[in-house]
Design an enzyme around this catalytic site. Structure first.
Site, short mmCIF file in Angstrom:
data_model
loop_
_atom_site.label_atom_id
_atom_site.label_comp_id
_atom_site.label_asym_id
_atom_site.label_seq_id
_atom_site.Cartn_x
_atom_site.Cartn_y
_atom_site.Cartn_z
N LYS A 1 0.74 -1.26 -0.06
CA LYS A 1 0.20 -0.01 -0.15
C LYS A 1 0.89 1.34 -0.09
O LYS A 1 0.68 2.05 -0.81
CB LYS A 1 -1.00 -0.05 1.17
N ARG B 1 -9.15 0.80 9.28
CA ARG B 1 -8.46 -0.71 9.56
C ARG B 1 -9.69 -1.29 10.42
O ARG B 1 -9.39 -2.59 10.59
CB ARG B 1 -7.54 -0.65 10.23
N ARG C 1 11.76 -6.73 4.59
CA ARG C 1 11.65 -5.35 5.23
C ARG C 1 12.37 -5.17 6.27
O ARG C 1 12.94 -4.07 6.45
CB ARG C 1 10.37 -4.71 4.88
N ARG D 1 11.75 -1.24 11.66
CA ARG D 1 10.66 -1.08 12.28
C ARG D 1 10.55 -2.52 13.36
O ARG D 1 10.78 -3.54 12.97
CB ARG D 1 9.55 -1.45 11.19
N ARG E 1 -0.15 -9.68 13.23
CA ARG E 1 -0.83 -8.52 12.33
C ARG E 1 -1.62 -9.15 11.46
O ARG E 1 -2.86 -8.46 11.22
CB ARG E 1 0.18 -7.59 11.72
#
Ligand code: ADP
Length: 192
Positions: free
Chosen positions: A14, A90, A129, A135, A146
Site C-alpha cells: 500500500k 482498519r 523489509r 521497524r 498482524r
C-alpha cells in the site's frame, strides 16, 4: 475531489503504491502507520500510547487513530485535490467515522482498491523489509499477529465498502510497475 482508500493486508504494498499514485494524481497521502510512527519518533503522549499496541502487532484503539486522522484532514483540507488513505480505515468503526468526516466536508470516498497478496508472499516481504526498515514490528512473529488482526478486524471494512459498491480488487503480486499500471487504470475509470 478524488478520495481513495488503498486497502490490503500488512506488506501488500500500500505504502509503495500510494507514493506513486499521489505523484501521478497530485493527491495528499494520509498513512495512519506513518503518522503513528511520527508520533512515536516525537515521543508524544499519543505515540507512547500507540507504541505498545504496534510492537505487539495489535491495532491501536479506534479513538486514538480516528482523532489523529481527523486532525490531519482538517490541517490539510484547504489546499488539496483529494486524498489517498493508506492503512486507514482498519476497522468498521474507523470506516464509519471516515464516511462521517468526509460527509461533513461535502465529499466522500470514490473508490476502495484492495491489493490481493498471498500470506506466503506477505510474510516473506515483511521479514525482508525488517532487515532494513528498523521497524520493531517487522518480524516473523509479529506478522502472524498482524495478519490475524487484519482477518478479524480489517477485512469487514472491505464488506462495508462493497455494500456501497465502491470496492475493487487487483492482484498485488508481480512487478511494482505493473501493479501501479493496474491501479492507475482503476483510478482513470473513476467518474467515467
Ligand atoms: P502495515 O500495513 O505493514 O501493517 P502500517 O504502517 O500501516 O503497516 O501499520 C503499522 C502498525 O500501526 C499496525 O500494526 C497497527 O499497530 C498500527 N496502525 C496503523 N494504522 C492503524 C489504524 N488505522 N488503526 C489501528 N492501528 C493502526
Amino acid at each position: 475531489m478524488l478520495n481513495l482508500i488503498l486497502f490490503g493486508p500488512p506488506g501488500s504494498g500500500k505504502g509503495t503504491q500510494a507514493l506513486r499514485l499521489v505523484k501521478r494524481y497530485q493527491l495528499c497521502h494520509i498513512s495512519s502507520g506513518d503518522l503513528l510512527r511520527e508520533e512515536r519518533a516525537n515521543n508524544t503522549s499519543l505515540g507512547q500510547e500507540a507504541q505498545k499496541y504496534m510492537d505487539a502487532g495489535q491495532l491501536v484503539p479506534d479513538a486514538v487513530v480516528i482523532g489523529m486522522i481527523s486532525n490531519k484532514i482538517d490541517q490539510q483540507w484547504n489546499s488539496i485535490k483529494g486524498v489517498i488513505f493508506d492503512g486507514f480505515p482498519r476497522t468498521v468503526a474507523q470506516a464509519i467515522a471516515l464516511d462521517d468526516m468526509l460527509a461533513q466536508k461535502n465529499t466522500q470516498i470514490n473508490q476502495v482498491i484492495a491489493l490481493e497478496v498471498s500470506l506466503e508472499e506477505l510474510t516473506q516481504r515483511i521479514v525482508e523489509r525488517g532487515k532494513v526498515s528498523g521497524r520493531s514490528d517487522d518480524t516473523a512473529e509479529t506478522v502472524v499477529k498482524r495478519y490475524e488482526e487484519y482477518q478479524n478486524k480489517t477485512l469487514p471494512v472491505a464488506q462495508h465498502y462493497e455494500h456501497q459498491n465502491k470496492l475493487v480488487a487487483i492482484k498485488g503480486e508481480g512487478s511494482i510497475d505493473d501493479i501501479t499500471a493496474a491501479l492507475s487504470a482503476v483510478v482513470d475509470r473513476i467518474g467515467q
